[in-house]
Design a protein around this motif. Structure first.
Motif, PDB file in Angstrom:
ATOM      1  N   TRP A 444      40.820  75.097  75.327  1.00  7.94           N
ATOM      2  CA  TRP A 444      39.879  74.113  74.476  1.00  7.94           C
ATOM      3  C   TRP A 444      40.765  73.082  73.599  1.00  7.94           C
ATOM      4  CZ3 TRP A 444      37.778  78.358  76.388  1.00  7.94           C
ATOM      5  CH2 TRP A 444      36.443  78.315  76.908  1.00  7.94           C
ATOM      6  N   ASN A 447      40.796  69.187  71.864  1.00  5.92           N
ATOM      7  CA  ASN A 447      39.444  68.801  72.259  1.00  5.92           C
ATOM      8  C   ASN A 447      38.793  68.615  73.762  1.00  5.92           C
ATOM      9  OD1 ASN A 447      38.258  68.583  69.904  1.00  5.92           O
ATOM     10  ND2 ASN A 447      38.724  66.366  69.409  1.00  5.92           N
ATOM     11  N   GLN A 448      39.851  69.471  74.371  1.00  8.23           N
ATOM     12  CA  GLN A 448      39.320  69.444  75.982  1.00  8.23           C
ATOM     13  C   GLN A 448      37.979  70.227  76.110  1.00  8.23           C
ATOM     14  OE1 GLN A 448      42.898  70.052  78.798  1.00  8.23           O
ATOM     15  NE2 GLN A 448      43.640  70.831  77.099  1.00  8.23           N
ATOM     16  N   ASP A 449      37.456  70.137  77.187  1.00  9.69           N
ATOM     17  CA  ASP A 449      36.166  70.786  77.538  1.00  9.69           C
ATOM     18  C   ASP A 449      36.261  71.306  79.041  1.00  9.69           C
ATOM     19  OD1 ASP A 449      33.554  71.310  77.519  1.00  9.69           O
ATOM     20  OD2 ASP A 449      32.641  69.147  77.693  1.00  9.69           O
ATOM     21  N   SER A 451      36.084  73.271  82.463  1.00  2.66           N
ATOM     22  CA  SER A 451      34.832  73.628  83.388  1.00  2.66           C
ATOM     23  C   SER A 451      34.699  75.255  83.204  1.00  2.66           C
ATOM     24  CB  SER A 451      35.321  73.391  84.865  1.00  2.66           C
ATOM     25  OG  SER A 451      36.198  74.067  85.289  1.00  2.66           O
ATOM     26  N   PRO A 508      31.551  71.181  82.697  1.00  2.00           N
ATOM     27  CA  PRO A 508      32.307  71.373  81.246  1.00  2.00           C
ATOM     28  C   PRO A 508      31.256  72.396  80.498  1.00  2.00           C
ATOM     29  CG  PRO A 508      31.219  69.461  81.127  1.00  2.00           C
ATOM     30  CD  PRO A 508      30.815  69.739  82.495  1.00  2.00           C
ATOM     31  N   SER A 510      30.842  72.622  77.542  1.00  2.00           N
ATOM     32  CA  SER A 510      29.800  72.029  76.567  1.00  2.00           C
ATOM     33  C   SER A 510      28.376  72.040  76.998  1.00  2.00           C
ATOM     34  CB  SER A 510      30.225  70.545  76.076  1.00  2.00           C
ATOM     35  OG  SER A 510      30.243  69.630  77.358  1.00  2.00           O
TER      36      SER A 510
END
Ligand SMILES: Nc1ncnc2c1ncn2[C@@H]1O[C@H](COP(=O)(O)OP(=O)(O)OP(=O)(O)O)[C@@H](O)[C@H]1O
Length: 633
Positions: A444, A447-449, A451, A508, A510
């Motif tokens: 993360w 700010n990575q999302d 999979s 992702p 999120s």
């Protein structure tokens, strides 16, 4: 307040009538038939509270209970809470009530399954015998069914005890599904004398909430039980035929009741403002003309109907509608960001699209064996993400080391007691665990999302947590292993389930956050069906048949923007139920959830026709209907 009391208490006698039915010395059965918001659930709780005071100890001494059957787990929890967890009551959903009655009757269940499976196999075999081409899809599917049902039939002698876990991922030969549990219970209650004695003795009173939607087989069985045991048993049904929205409920429940039954009714709607009650009265008028009256002190309230085209930007339209409602009602909480507007969609995927978890939701929702657990959050594979990874990442992002360590300690494979004992160097194990956890959280970074697949593979590599069995073949890239794992499963197409997971894992993380929000109380969304029994100050009912993709309901037909099919026409001519009747009832349920103000947003190919028809029906005034488009900004 005082001056309204006489009027507002006009239905108070109903609670006395019902209470008198519950006298253990002279039990009587009843059907409380009353419209939305009339206080049926409230009567149920009131009467049971009185029952507890007068007969609670008597029941407890005799080890008897009042059984209350609710429609949802949420209603069950609410009623248990409102009855103060008292031991004189057994509150449960129909499925757990049924399972509790039959779970230990292994040999009877086997006998039932033997007869049922044999019958089903014979029926499929007859259909197969008529097939002109055994290689077509239907015939292949039939052959597969015959094979798996025969396998199940042959395995019956080896089953020691049946299990019932409708939401689990791993259905095995000894597990029963939802409908089997209900069908078996209904059959046993109706036909086994010993079961009748046991039920009437353990539960001399059975009360069923939302009885119009309770499986008709079970309702019929309870009617039969009541008839046989009328001197010692009381059956009480709470319901509203206008709110029957599931096809397995009993039609015309209020008709042909035994003459000795008490049938109280209520006329006051305690929930809604006056304009909303007027609207639901008008919707109902064409069905049974049950007219409700509002509490005199209630305000007028606002109802508005907005119509837009299907290709409109729906997010924009719905936010515009909220703004217009805020002005019309002078209520600033009419804002989509306020979390105070309940949005009623037709199908869960409409919420998934609006809340941003559609790609995760859709493939799994298509799988029957995953569906229920996906909707109620009980699926253990999904729980891997929602109950372990989500709180872990949240703790990491909040810098909450304590919670993070607690999650790792409770779920990590690396810290299992035997692993630590076996390890020559426990401190090395701890370091390893820390590193695995750090590597996972690093997905993360910036700010990575990541999979879901990245997450699963990361965990598979580090061994930090056990990978759910359903994902194992995907995590290890060894698709063939799932075949051997589930070879024994009944009527489950492993391939399609695996493909569904494969698609869901591409999304992702999120989407898990949004999905979890949808399931939690925090969500603004609910389905027209799912909010039965509930109420909200501000309601926005969203209607779009095409987006809903359902076939049981048609708002387009109800609002006259789509022609009736020949089948509808035929049903109508024969006085049978049509999709329009079902939709009208659903519309009644959705609109009657609103306490203060109500907005309806319908997407249609033909907004002008919808508007004309709404005015023609007389359900809305001209000033209440507005055609709205997304070019108005
Ligand atoms: N006698 C009453 N006095 C004051 N408020 C009441 C009374 N009866 C019911 N209410 C209130 O009216 C609302 C609707 O009550 P309840 O949910 O019991 O109705 P219901 O008939 O079960 O509704 P529905 O069928 O629409 O789910 C609740 O907020 C409840 O507290």
């Amino acid at each position: 307040m005082g001056e309204f009391n006489a009027g507002n208490d006009r239905d108070a006698g109903v609670d006395d009538q019902i209470f008198s039915c519950l006298n253990p010395d002279s039990p009587k059965s009843f059907f409380l038939f009353a419209g939305a918001g009339s206080g049926k659930t409230r009567s149920l709780v009131n009467v049971l509270t009185r029952f507890k005071e007068l007969y609670g100890e008597y029941f407890k001494l005799r080890r008897q209970k009042v059984a209350v059957i609710t429609y949802t787990n949420a209603a069950c929890d609410e009623i248990i809470h409102r009855l103060d967890y008292d031991m004189a009551f057994h509150v449960s959903t129909i499925h757990s009530f049924s399972w509790e009655l039959i779970s230990h009757l292994t040999s009877d269940i086997k006998a039932w399954l033997r007869i049922n499976l044999t019958k089903e196999i014979a029926e499929i075999a007859i259909a197969q015998g008529k097939s002109k081409n055994l290689m077509n899809k239907t015939s292949v599917e039939r052959a597969r069914k015959i094979e798996s049902k025969t396998r199940r039939l042959n395995s019956l002698p080896n089953i020691l005890r049946f299990t019932y876990n409708p939401n689990g991922d791993n259905l095995t030969k000894d597990s029963l599904n939802h409908s089997e549990v209900i069908a078996i219970t209904a059959d046993f209650i109706e036909n086994k004398h010993l079961m009748q004695d046991i039920v009437a003795c353990r539960f001399p009173i059975i009360l069923v909430d939302e009885s119009q939607d309770t499986k008709k087989d079970l309702i019929d069985a309870l009617f039969a039980l009541q008839k046989r045991k009328s001197k010692i048993f009381s059956l009480g049904l709470f319901g509203d035929t206008m709110q029957r929205i599931y096809s397995d409920g009993k039609e015309n429940l209020d008709k042909n009741l035994p003459t000795e039954w008490i049938t109280p009714s209520k006329v006051m709607n305690h929930r809604s403002n006056k304009r909303i009650i007027n609207l639901v009265n008008d919707i109902r008028k064409t069905v049974d003309n049950q007219i409700q009256v509002p509490r005199p002190e209630k305000q007028e309230g606002i109802v508005k109907f907005f119509i837009s085209t299907r290709d409109a930007n729906k997010a924009f339209i719905e936010s515009e509608v909220a703004k217009k409602m805020a002005i019309a009602t002078n209520d600033p909480l009419w804002s989509l960001s306020s979390n105070q507007v309940k949005m009623l969609i037709l199908e869960h995927h409409m919420a998934a699209r609006r809340m941003g978890f559609f790609e995760f939701f859709e493939p799994l929702y298509e799988q029957d064996k995953i569906k229920t657990g996906l909707l109620d959050g009980s699926n253990s594979t999904i729980g891997f993400f929602t109950r372990i990874i989500l709180p872990l990442i949240k703790a990491h992002q909040d810098g909450d080391k304590f919670t993070l360590a607690k999650i790792v300690k409770s779920h990590s494979l690396l810290l299992q007691r035997n692993k630590l004992i076996e390890s020559n160097d426990p401190s090395e194990t701890l370091k390893l665990t820390n590193r695995a956890c750090r590597d996972l959280c690093a997905l993360w970074n910036g700010n990575q999302d990541p999979s879901l697949m990245q997450i699963v593979r990361n965990i598979e590599d580090s061994g930090l947590f056990p990978i759910p069995e359903a994902l194992y073949p995907l995590a290890s890239n060894n698709v063939s292993s799932i075949k051997s794992l589930n070879e024994e499963d009944e009527e489950i197409s492993t391939d399609t389930t695996l493909k569904a997971w494969e698609r869901a894992l591409e999304v992702p993380f999120s989407q898990i956050v949004y999905y979890e929000r949808y399931l939690s109380e925090k969500s603004n969304f609910g389905t027209h069906q799912g909010v039965k029994g509930l109420e909200y100050s501000r309601v926005m009912v969203i209607i779009d048949d095409e987006e809903a993709k359902g076939f049981l309901f048609s708002y387009d037909k109800l609002f006259g923007s789509r022609e009736l099919s020949p089948g509808d026409q035929k049903n109508m001519d024969e006085g049978k139920e049509t999709g329009i009747d079902r939709t009208k009832r659903l519309f009644y349920v959705a609109c009657s959830r609103a306490k203060d103000s109500l907005a309806i947003v319908a997407y249609s190919d033909n907004p002008v026709t919808v508007k004309l028809n709404l005015l023609k029906y007389g359900w809305f005034k001209e000033s209440e209907v507005e055609i709205i488009n997304d070019k108005i900004a």
